[in-house]
Design an enzyme around this catalytic site. Structure first.
Site, PDB file in Angstrom:
ATOM      1  N   ARG A   1       0.845  -1.194   0.000  1.00  0.00           N
ATOM      2  CA  ARG A   1       0.000   0.000   0.000  1.00  0.00           C
ATOM      3  C   ARG A   1       0.876   1.237   0.000  1.00  0.00           C
ATOM      4  O   ARG A   1       1.967   1.238   0.610  1.00  0.00           O
ATOM      5  CB  ARG A   1      -0.872   0.047   1.267  1.00  0.00           C
TER       6      ARG A   1
ATOM      7  N   HIS B   1      -1.176   1.009  -9.405  1.00  0.00           N
ATOM      8  CA  HIS B   1      -1.898   0.101  -8.495  1.00  0.00           C
ATOM      9  C   HIS B   1      -2.533  -1.026  -9.312  1.00  0.00           C
ATOM     10  O   HIS B   1      -3.743  -1.269  -9.260  1.00  0.00           O
ATOM     11  CB  HIS B   1      -2.970   0.854  -7.699  1.00  0.00           C
TER      12      HIS B   1
HETATM   13  P1  NDP Z   1      -2.161 -11.316   4.598  1.00  0.00           P
HETATM   14  O1  NDP Z   1      -3.042 -10.777   5.664  1.00  0.00           O
HETATM   15  O2  NDP Z   1      -2.347 -12.722   4.170  1.00  0.00           O
HETATM   16  O3  NDP Z   1      -0.631 -11.144   5.022  1.00  0.00           O
HETATM   17  C1  NDP Z   1      -0.137 -10.014   5.659  1.00  0.00           C
HETATM   18  C2  NDP Z   1       1.265 -10.293   6.140  1.00  0.00           C
HETATM   19  O4  NDP Z   1       1.797  -9.105   6.701  1.00  0.00           O
HETATM   20  C3  NDP Z   1       1.321 -11.360   7.237  1.00  0.00           C
HETATM   21  O5  NDP Z   1       2.455 -12.159   7.099  1.00  0.00           O
HETATM   22  C4  NDP Z   1       1.412 -10.524   8.498  1.00  0.00           C
HETATM   23  O6  NDP Z   1       2.049 -11.165   9.607  1.00  0.00           O
HETATM   24  C5  NDP Z   1       2.282  -9.386   8.010  1.00  0.00           C
HETATM   25  N1  NDP Z   1       2.134  -8.226   8.870  1.00  0.00           N
HETATM   26  C6  NDP Z   1       1.031  -7.518   9.178  1.00  0.00           C
HETATM   27  N2  NDP Z   1       1.320  -6.537  10.056  1.00  0.00           N
HETATM   28  C7  NDP Z   1       2.643  -6.635  10.317  1.00  0.00           C
HETATM   29  C8  NDP Z   1       3.532  -5.938  11.159  1.00  0.00           C
HETATM   30  N3  NDP Z   1       3.122  -4.921  11.925  1.00  0.00           N
HETATM   31  N4  NDP Z   1       4.818  -6.332  11.181  1.00  0.00           N
HETATM   32  C9  NDP Z   1       5.252  -7.360  10.449  1.00  0.00           C
HETATM   33  N5  NDP Z   1       4.459  -8.082   9.609  1.00  0.00           N
HETATM   34  C10 NDP Z   1       3.168  -7.718   9.565  1.00  0.00           C
HETATM   35  O7  NDP Z   1      -2.318 -10.325   3.362  1.00  0.00           O
HETATM   36  P2  NDP Z   1      -2.083 -10.639   1.819  1.00  0.00           P
HETATM   37  O8  NDP Z   1      -0.788 -11.337   1.665  1.00  0.00           O
HETATM   38  O9  NDP Z   1      -3.291 -11.273   1.246  1.00  0.00           O
HETATM   39  O10 NDP Z   1      -2.019  -9.158   1.228  1.00  0.00           O
HETATM   40  C11 NDP Z   1      -1.036  -8.238   1.667  1.00  0.00           C
HETATM   41  C12 NDP Z   1      -1.357  -6.835   1.175  1.00  0.00           C
HETATM   42  O11 NDP Z   1      -1.120  -6.718  -0.220  1.00  0.00           O
HETATM   43  C13 NDP Z   1      -2.824  -6.393   1.300  1.00  0.00           C
HETATM   44  O12 NDP Z   1      -3.136  -6.009   2.628  1.00  0.00           O
HETATM   45  C14 NDP Z   1      -2.899  -5.234   0.331  1.00  0.00           C
HETATM   46  O13 NDP Z   1      -2.583  -4.027   0.986  1.00  0.00           O
HETATM   47  C15 NDP Z   1      -1.809  -5.565  -0.694  1.00  0.00           C
HETATM   48  N6  NDP Z   1      -2.377  -5.841  -2.021  1.00  0.00           N
HETATM   49  C16 NDP Z   1      -2.017  -5.020  -3.069  1.00  0.00           C
HETATM   50  C17 NDP Z   1      -2.491  -5.275  -4.335  1.00  0.00           C
HETATM   51  C18 NDP Z   1      -2.032  -4.454  -5.483  1.00  0.00           C
HETATM   52  O14 NDP Z   1      -2.572  -4.610  -6.583  1.00  0.00           O
HETATM   53  N7  NDP Z   1      -1.032  -3.615  -5.323  1.00  0.00           N
HETATM   54  C19 NDP Z   1      -3.410  -6.377  -4.596  1.00  0.00           C
HETATM   55  C20 NDP Z   1      -3.701  -7.176  -3.455  1.00  0.00           C
HETATM   56  C21 NDP Z   1      -3.202  -6.903  -2.196  1.00  0.00           C
HETATM   57  P3  NDP Z   1       1.412 -12.489  10.258  1.00  0.00           P
HETATM   58  O15 NDP Z   1       1.696 -13.601   9.270  1.00  0.00           O
HETATM   59  O16 NDP Z   1       2.168 -12.653  11.516  1.00  0.00           O
HETATM   60  O17 NDP Z   1      -0.044 -12.223  10.427  1.00  0.00           O
HETATM   61  C1  OXD Z   2      -6.246  -5.280  -3.059  1.00  0.00           C
HETATM   62  C2  OXD Z   2      -5.856  -4.292  -4.032  1.00  0.00           C
HETATM   63  O1  OXD Z   2      -6.120  -5.014  -1.868  1.00  0.00           O
HETATM   64  O2  OXD Z   2      -6.321  -4.381  -5.180  1.00  0.00           O
HETATM   65  O3  OXD Z   2      -6.694  -6.380  -3.459  1.00  0.00           O
HETATM   66  O4  OXD Z   2      -5.065  -3.409  -3.744  1.00  0.00           O
END
Ligand code: NDP
Ligand code: OXD
Length: 319
Positions: free
Chosen positions: A234, A282
């Protein structure tokens, strides 16, 4: 309440046209009416809300709302609304989206490994020069965020021969990945990675995490001429003035950015024209309604059959 009305879905979207989604709902569930606005603030017919950046407060008074579905894997856009009703928030976890994100990550990591920036500049200048070519085995990719997307990208990078490390909030064990957590773990990963891929959610804990303090902890010497940053998480995770300063000082060699503090990226942003920054709008992993609408409908049917929703967001953690 008649049956049709009882199955109404509110689709509340800001910033893009939801008609593709509405069409897919019509194809896959002609018995469920989709509306773009509730009839009244307390419309009793709305059972589900499917949202992307819904106007704050729009969900607050819907008395029969049973769940909120995010149109993205990320849910920070939902939490901008501080009048959310206390119902489950379901996010996207889908093979289609995961594969698209891994395509983006692999594409960018390979472009940096294979010196895409340098060869594109050479082509523009008609220069025939073969540079040093490190192999994937020489390069460590550190992934911030070892969730659904981070783990899939890690597996695909490992398959290509990269050394892969990862960082998460809680301790994790992922085959083939050198896993870290906590501040000390982050420092260790930053200091040993050549490319950092950011796939974190935007939460109170992660906002602005990619700042000068973090960039200053990156490894100095890498086989790519300096460390590389790839952010597809993000825009709120990054401090763009700090990234630009790091590129100028040589702390950072290059960056691939799919997400920005302000989207669309303002025309006057220096990131657009920076020779070592690759910008995408994005678009790393789009949510495709052809795949995601049937999945949402499956969840609604399961819920109506008395089963719990899956992929429910932890409100306290914010993701
Ligand atoms: P998940 O919830 O599956 O994974 C999030 C990961 O981040 C987990 O490993 C989590 O740790 C870790 N995390 C969260 N907070 C912290 C912290 N404070 N410190 C360290 N690690 C942390 O999410 P996804 O993998 O499905 O998606 C990740 C992000 O990708 C989404 O939230 C979105 O913002 C972004 N995204 C962007 C897109 C784009 O087109 N650019 C499309 C889709 C998603 P833990 O394993 O311990 O919970
Ligand atoms: C998502 C994105 O969060 O598109 O899936 O950014």
């Amino acid at each position: 309440m008649n049956q049709t009305v009882a199955k109404r879905i509110l689709m509340s979207v800001t910033g893009w046209d939801p008609s593709h989604w509405v069409r897919q709902f019509k194809v896959h569930a002609p018995d469920r009416e989709v509306v773009l606005e509730p009839d009244t603030r307390a419309d009793p017919s709305i059972r589900y809300a499917v949202v992307w950046k819904q106007p704050p407060g729009i969900l607050a008074d819907l008395p029969n709302l049973e769940a909120i579905f995010s149109l993205g894997a990320g849910v920070d856009h939902i939490f901008r609304d501080n009048q959310l009703p206390d119902v489950p928030i379901v996010r996207i976890v889908a093979d289609d989206l995961t594969m698209r994100m891994s395509e983006y990550v692999v594409w960018q990591v390979l472009d940096h490994l294979r010196q895409g920036n340098i060869y594109r500049a050479q082509q523009r200048a008609r220069v025939w020069h073969e540079g040093e070519q490190p192999s994937a085995r020489d390069v460590t990719v550190g992934i911030m965020g070892l969730g659904v997307l981070g783990c899939d990208a890690a597996a695909k990078l490992a398959m290509l021969g990269f050394r892969v490390a990862g960082w998460s909030r809680s301790p994790k064990a992922v085959a083939g990945v050198d896993c870290h957590h906590g501040e000390a773990g982050l420092t260790q990963m930053l200091g040993t990675s050549d490319i950092i891929v950011v796939l974190l959610p935007l939460t109170d804990e992660t906002r602005g995490i990619i700042n000068s303090g973090l960039l200053g902890r990156l490894k100095r010497e890498t086989p790519l001429g300096g460390p590389v940053l790839i952010n597809a998480g993000r825009g709120g995770l990054q401090v763009e003035t700090d990234i630009l300063a790091a590129l100028e000082s040589g702390t950072l060699m290059a960056a691939s950015l799919d997400v920005f503090e302000t989207e669309p990226l303002p025309e006057e942003s220096p990131l657009w024209a920076h020779p070592r920054v690759f910008v995408t709008p994005h678009a790393a992993a789009v949510s495709d309604p052809r795949h995601l609408v049937p999945q949402m409908l499956r969840q609604m049917r399961q819920h109506e059959a008395g089963q719990p929703f899956s992929d429910v967001v932890d409100r306290k953690a914010g993701y």
